[in-house]
Design an enzyme around this catalytic site. Structure first.
Site, PDB file in Angstrom:
ATOM      1  N   THR A   1       0.859  -1.181   0.000  1.00 58.33           N
ATOM      2  CA  THR A   1       0.000   0.000   0.000  1.00 58.33           C
ATOM      3  C   THR A   1       0.897   1.233   0.000  1.00 58.33           C
ATOM      4  OG1 THR A   1      -0.161  -0.056   2.408  1.00 58.33           O
ATOM      5  CG2 THR A   1      -1.903  -1.185   1.173  1.00 58.33           C
TER       6      THR A   1
ATOM      7  N   GLY B   1       1.423   4.307   1.625  1.00 60.81           N
ATOM      8  CA  GLY B   1       2.149   4.819   2.794  1.00 60.81           C
ATOM      9  C   GLY B   1       3.067   3.787   3.409  1.00 60.81           C
ATOM     10  N   CYS B   2       2.617   2.548   3.419  1.00 59.42           N
ATOM     11  CA  CYS B   2       3.417   1.466   4.015  1.00 59.42           C
ATOM     12  C   CYS B   2       4.674   1.205   3.194  1.00 59.42           C
ATOM     13  CB  CYS B   2       2.579   0.198   4.107  1.00 59.42           C
ATOM     14  SG  CYS B   2       1.046   0.404   5.038  1.00 59.42           S
ATOM     15  N   THR B   3       4.538   1.287   1.879  1.00 59.63           N
ATOM     16  CA  THR B   3       5.647   0.974   0.984  1.00 59.63           C
ATOM     17  C   THR B   3       6.568   2.161   0.757  1.00 59.63           C
ATOM     18  OG1 THR B   3       4.333  -0.716  -0.114  1.00 59.63           O
ATOM     19  CG2 THR B   3       6.222   0.117  -1.324  1.00 59.63           C
TER      20      THR B   3
ATOM     21  N   LEU C   1       7.703   1.130   5.999  1.00 59.09           N
ATOM     22  CA  LEU C   1       8.711   0.070   5.955  1.00 59.09           C
ATOM     23  C   LEU C   1      10.093   0.611   5.600  1.00 59.09           C
ATOM     24  CD1 LEU C   1       9.527  -2.890   6.197  1.00 59.09           C
ATOM     25  CD2 LEU C   1       8.743  -3.214   3.834  1.00 59.09           C
TER      26      LEU C   1
END
Length: 122
Positions: free
Chosen positions: A10, A12-14, A18
């Site tokens: 996703t 923001g996560c990527t 992370l």
């Protein structure tokens, strides 16, 4: 230390969450942290592919395919209206000998659960 994200791959996560832990993993471990674990409501195969795509070799990527862990710790969120089903909230925690010493939950953005914030708390 453990951090949870709504989903692998996703935006923001990527793009932010992370990668912050990938870049700071050596600094975090230098404080005495034994393991950096990331969990998301995805299966193990997706988590493995996401980790490889992000060069997250120092981070354990743990799939929570049915959101059972997120539900067990009370950090689930229902995103069914967006077509995403039940997901994890975005959070980070420091756990020492099974005791949660710090729990930061983000309601919007990636602020209190960022690698930089956690590193400063260590």
């Amino acid at each position: 230390m453990l951090f949870g994200v709504p989903g692998a791959f996703t935006p923001g996560c990527t793009a932010t969450h992370l990668p912050g832990f990938v870049v700071n993993s050596d600094k975090i471990k230098a404080t005495g942290v034994d393991a950096i674990v990331c969990t998301a409501v995805n299966d193990a195969f997706v988590m493995d592919a996401w980790g490889k795509s992000q060069n997250a070799v120092e981070i354990v990527l743990a799939g929570d395919g049915n959101a059972e862990f997120a539900k067990a710790i009370g950090l689930e969120q229902d995103l069914t209206e967006r077509g995403l089903g039940v997901r994890s909230k975005r959070y980070a925690m420091i756990v020492n000998d099974g005791k949660v010493e710090l729990l930061n939950i983000d309601t919007t953005g990636i602020d209190t659960s960022s690698a930089e914030t956690i590193l400063a708390a260590l």
